[in-house]
Design a protein around this motif. Structure first.
Motif, PDB file in Angstrom:
ATOM      1  N   PRO A 194      16.342  59.802   2.408  1.00 60.01           N
ATOM      2  CA  PRO A 194      15.436  58.759   2.885  1.00 60.01           C
ATOM      3  C   PRO A 194      14.573  58.248   1.719  1.00 60.01           C
ATOM      4  CG  PRO A 194      15.322  60.773   4.227  1.00 60.01           C
ATOM      5  CD  PRO A 194      15.994  61.125   2.940  1.00 60.01           C
ATOM      6  N   LEU A 195      14.556  56.926   1.535  1.00 59.59           N
ATOM      7  CA  LEU A 195      13.841  56.295   0.422  1.00 59.59           C
ATOM      8  C   LEU A 195      12.614  55.573   0.956  1.00 59.59           C
ATOM      9  CD1 LEU A 195      17.118  54.771  -1.006  1.00 59.59           C
ATOM     10  CD2 LEU A 195      15.842  56.615  -2.125  1.00 59.59           C
ATOM     11  N   THR A 196      11.442  55.924   0.472  1.00 64.29           N
ATOM     12  CA  THR A 196      10.165  55.446   1.012  1.00 64.29           C
ATOM     13  C   THR A 196      10.293  55.246   2.528  1.00 64.29           C
ATOM     14  OG1 THR A 196      10.634  53.121   0.424  1.00 64.29           O
ATOM     15  CG2 THR A 196       9.387  54.418  -1.153  1.00 64.29           C
ATOM     16  N   PRO A 197      10.598  56.315   3.247  1.00 67.26           N
ATOM     17  CA  PRO A 197      10.973  56.201   4.663  1.00 67.26           C
ATOM     18  C   PRO A 197       9.795  55.891   5.577  1.00 67.26           C
ATOM     19  CG  PRO A 197      10.840  58.499   4.026  1.00 67.26           C
ATOM     20  CD  PRO A 197      10.657  57.701   2.760  1.00 67.26           C
ATOM     21  N   TRP A 198      10.115  55.189   6.661  1.00 71.29           N
ATOM     22  CA  TRP A 198       9.148  54.853   7.706  1.00 71.29           C
ATOM     23  C   TRP A 198       9.725  55.281   9.047  1.00 71.29           C
ATOM     24  CZ3 TRP A 198       8.529  52.536  12.340  1.00 71.29           C
ATOM     25  CH2 TRP A 198       7.258  52.101  12.718  1.00 71.29           C
ATOM     26  N   ASN A 199       8.904  56.004   9.817  1.00 70.92           N
ATOM     27  CA  ASN A 199       9.302  56.396  11.168  1.00 70.92           C
ATOM     28  C   ASN A 199       8.066  56.838  11.922  1.00 70.92           C
ATOM     29  OD1 ASN A 199      10.569  57.711  13.506  1.00 70.92           O
ATOM     30  ND2 ASN A 199      12.448  57.715  12.284  1.00 70.92           N
ATOM     31  N   LEU A 200       7.981  56.470  13.192  1.00 68.21           N
ATOM     32  CA  LEU A 200       6.851  56.913  14.012  1.00 68.21           C
ATOM     33  C   LEU A 200       6.936  58.400  14.329  1.00 68.21           C
ATOM     34  CD1 LEU A 200       6.503  53.902  16.491  1.00 68.21           C
ATOM     35  CD2 LEU A 200       5.015  54.481  14.540  1.00 68.21           C
ATOM     36  N   ASP A 201       8.141  58.946  14.346  1.00 67.90           N
ATOM     37  CA  ASP A 201       8.330  60.385  14.560  1.00 67.90           C
ATOM     38  C   ASP A 201       8.041  61.097  13.243  1.00 67.90           C
ATOM     39  OD1 ASP A 201       9.161  62.962  15.071  1.00 67.90           O
ATOM     40  OD2 ASP A 201      11.043  62.378  16.027  1.00 67.90           O
ATOM     41  N   LYS A 202       7.095  62.022  13.238  1.00 70.57           N
ATOM     42  CA  LYS A 202       6.682  62.693  12.004  1.00 70.57           C
ATOM     43  C   LYS A 202       7.252  64.094  11.848  1.00 70.57           C
ATOM     44  CE  LYS A 202       4.102  59.102  11.390  1.00 70.57           C
ATOM     45  NZ  LYS A 202       4.547  58.024  10.480  1.00 70.57           N
ATOM     46  N   THR A 203       7.928  64.601  12.859  1.00 70.24           N
ATOM     47  CA  THR A 203       8.394  65.991  12.798  1.00 70.24           C
ATOM     48  C   THR A 203       9.914  66.042  12.883  1.00 70.24           C
ATOM     49  OG1 THR A 203       8.117  66.233  15.199  1.00 70.24           O
ATOM     50  CG2 THR A 203       6.257  66.861  13.804  1.00 70.24           C
ATOM     51  N   TRP A 204      10.513  66.787  11.939  1.00 71.89           N
ATOM     52  CA  TRP A 204      11.966  66.826  11.802  1.00 71.89           C
ATOM     53  C   TRP A 204      12.462  68.255  11.634  1.00 71.89           C
ATOM     54  CZ3 TRP A 204      14.306  62.477  13.065  1.00 71.89           C
ATOM     55  CH2 TRP A 204      13.510  61.307  13.067  1.00 71.89           C
ATOM     56  N   SER A 205      11.894  69.153  12.415  1.00 69.81           N
ATOM     57  CA  SER A 205      12.270  70.563  12.308  1.00 69.81           C
ATOM     58  C   SER A 205      13.697  70.826  12.756  1.00 69.81           C
ATOM     59  CB  SER A 205      11.309  71.436  13.130  1.00 69.81           C
ATOM     60  OG  SER A 205      11.339  71.052  14.496  1.00 69.81           O
ATOM     61  N   GLU A 206      14.291  69.871  13.484  1.00 67.45           N
ATOM     62  CA  GLU A 206      15.660  70.054  13.972  1.00 67.45           C
ATOM     63  C   GLU A 206      16.721  69.716  12.922  1.00 67.45           C
ATOM     64  OE1 GLU A 206      14.627  65.805  15.393  1.00 67.45           O
ATOM     65  OE2 GLU A 206      13.639  67.605  14.606  1.00 67.45           O
ATOM     66  N   VAL A 207      16.322  69.106  11.806  1.00 71.25           N
ATOM     67  CA  VAL A 207      17.291  68.677  10.792  1.00 71.25           C
ATOM     68  C   VAL A 207      17.894  69.883  10.076  1.00 71.25           C
ATOM     69  CG1 VAL A 207      17.533  67.472   8.571  1.00 71.25           C
ATOM     70  CG2 VAL A 207      16.244  66.417  10.449  1.00 71.25           C
ATOM     71  N   ARG A 208      19.203  69.855   9.924  1.00 65.87           N
ATOM     72  CA  ARG A 208      19.931  70.925   9.223  1.00 65.87           C
ATOM     73  C   ARG A 208      20.704  70.384   8.018  1.00 65.87           C
ATOM     74  NH1 ARG A 208      16.762  72.883  11.804  1.00 65.87           N
ATOM     75  NH2 ARG A 208      16.894  74.534  13.391  1.00 65.87           N
ATOM     76  N   VAL A 209      20.510  69.128   7.693  1.00 68.57           N
ATOM     77  CA  VAL A 209      21.218  68.475   6.593  1.00 68.57           C
ATOM     78  C   VAL A 209      20.348  68.537   5.331  1.00 68.57           C
ATOM     79  CG1 VAL A 209      22.214  66.301   5.786  1.00 68.57           C
ATOM     80  CG2 VAL A 209      22.345  66.920   8.219  1.00 68.57           C
ATOM     81  N   PRO A 210      20.877  68.966   4.192  1.00 67.52           N
ATOM     82  CA  PRO A 210      20.093  68.957   2.952  1.00 67.52           C
ATOM     83  C   PRO A 210      19.494  67.571   2.705  1.00 67.52           C
ATOM     84  CG  PRO A 210      22.123  70.181   2.613  1.00 67.52           C
ATOM     85  CD  PRO A 210      22.221  69.559   3.983  1.00 67.52           C
ATOM     86  N   THR A 211      18.167  67.522   2.583  1.00 70.42           N
ATOM     87  CA  THR A 211      17.451  66.246   2.605  1.00 70.42           C
ATOM     88  C   THR A 211      16.563  66.088   1.382  1.00 70.42           C
ATOM     89  OG1 THR A 211      17.459  66.220   5.028  1.00 70.42           O
ATOM     90  CG2 THR A 211      15.831  64.819   3.926  1.00 70.42           C
ATOM     91  N   PHE A 212      16.694  64.946   0.723  1.00 68.14           N
ATOM     92  CA  PHE A 212      15.922  64.605  -0.470  1.00 68.14           C
ATOM     93  C   PHE A 212      15.104  63.361  -0.151  1.00 68.14           C
ATOM     94  CE2 PHE A 212      16.276  62.731  -4.991  1.00 68.14           C
ATOM     95  CZ  PHE A 212      15.070  63.292  -5.374  1.00 68.14           C
ATOM     96  N   ILE A 213      13.793  63.539   0.014  1.00 62.82           N
ATOM     97  CA  ILE A 213      12.913  62.427   0.376  1.00 62.82           C
ATOM     98  C   ILE A 213      12.249  61.879  -0.880  1.00 62.82           C
ATOM     99  CG2 ILE A 213      10.823  61.775   1.619  1.00 62.82           C
ATOM    100  CD1 ILE A 213      11.581  63.778   3.771  1.00 62.82           C
ATOM    101  N   ILE A 214      12.324  60.551  -1.034  1.00 60.84           N
ATOM    102  CA  ILE A 214      11.692  59.899  -2.173  1.00 60.84           C
ATOM    103  C   ILE A 214      10.585  58.990  -1.661  1.00 60.84           C
ATOM    104  CG2 ILE A 214      12.019  58.320  -4.114  1.00 60.84           C
ATOM    105  CD1 ILE A 214      14.860  59.345  -4.375  1.00 60.84           C
TER     106      ILE A 214
END
Length: 303
Positions: A194-214
């Motif tokens: 996710p690149l300078t990501p925007w989302n109203l949902d702030k919690t992503w504890s369910e994610v299991r995919v290696p994630t690189f946030i910029i």
């Protein structure tokens, strides 16, 4: 009592045989170690391209020549786009990445990722959304639809190059929020950026995919304090993840060619879509430099 009569040369021959045995054993061990090295080098069948260097991952183009394929906006599930893929077929199949733009933006705002990442050994699909006002959840669905199109319905020259088990997503702004949505919905993905990501949902504890946030330090639209940082912190502590904050950058930094974004995105995709540990050196320990305001990570990576 029977006496033992020494036999001429027996002791010498025995010593010689023992010496030869030691040499043979040593050679066997040496060959075994060499073989182990070869085996280790060949353990990962998904390595593509030469050994990476700082120069190679910062380069505008990688080692693979790239072709393009346009996809109609009438294609069901998303708004069409452009596929960039390596022309080389000698190294086997490649992983694939779908890339979504941000709110009100078109595919063209993300087009620079296509040839830059594809030339490093990936199939890259920069897409348009169904409407420019689609929200993150819709963009997440469209990213997954684009990946399904690549694997199932794209022209043979494209889909024959793709490994359907090595897929990832990227996106900017609401497209970055969409990348998080897609990761939550499809845990079989291998990487998410996710690149300078925007989302109203702030919690992503369910994610299991290696994630690189910029994120971007001077982002006034999706500030790191209310978006990128809480997204990163909400991801599981055990997840392979990283957070890079671009120094003095704005929300729109991902829309133009950016070496910092490119080099670490390429490294992330290589490390997790291709399981190519040659690229971990660029992610661990945490990189630093004038372009980086902050970097967080969960090294060493296990995926």
């Amino acid at each position: 009592m029977r006496s033992r009569v020494p036999q001429p040369g027996k002791g010498a021959r025995g010593r010689a045989r023992r010496a030869i045995g030691v040499v043979i054993a040593a050679l066997a061990v040496a060959c075994g170690l060499a073989g182990a090295g070869v085996a280790t080098a060949q353990e990962n069948p998904y390595e593509r391209g030469p050994d990476p260097t700082e120069d190679s991952i910062e380069a505008i183009r990688g080692p693979f020549s790239v072709a393009e394929q346009n996809v109609s906006s009438l294609t069901p599930g998303f708004g069409g786009g452009t596929i960039y893929y390596p022309t080389d077929t000698s190294e086997g199949t490649f992983g694939a990445v779908a890339v979504a733009p941000g709110y009100t933006a078109s595919e063209s705002s993300m087009s620079w990722y296509g040839p830059r990442i594809a030339s490093q050994g990936f199939v890259v699909f920069t897409i348009d959304t169904n409407t420019r006002y689609d929200q993150p959840g819709q963009r997440g669905d469209q990213l997954l639809a684009a990946l399904d199109y690549l694997v199932e319905d794209s022209p043979l020259a494209v889909r024959s190059r793709i490994d359907p088990d090595r897929l990832g997503v990227m996106g900017h702004s609401m497209g970055g929020g969409g990348a998080l949505e897609a990761s939550a919905d499809r845990p079989s993905l291998r990487a998410s950026i996710p690149l300078t990501p925007w989302n109203l949902d702030k919690t992503w504890s369910e994610v299991r995919v290696p994630t690189f946030i910029i994120g971007a330090e001077n982002d006034s639209i999706a500030s790191v304090r209310t978006h990128a940082e809480p997204f990163y912190e909400s991801l599981p502590a055990t997840l392979d993840k990283a957070y890079l904050e671009l120094n003095a950058a704005t929300h729109f930094a991902p829309n133009t060619s950016n070496t910092t974004i490119a080099k670490y995105s390429i490294s992330w995709l290589k490390r997790f879509i291709d399981s190519d540990t040659r690229y971990e050196q660029f992610l661990c320990p945490a990189p630093s430099g004038l372009a980086i305001e902050e970097y967080r990570e969960t090294c060493p990576y296990t995926g």
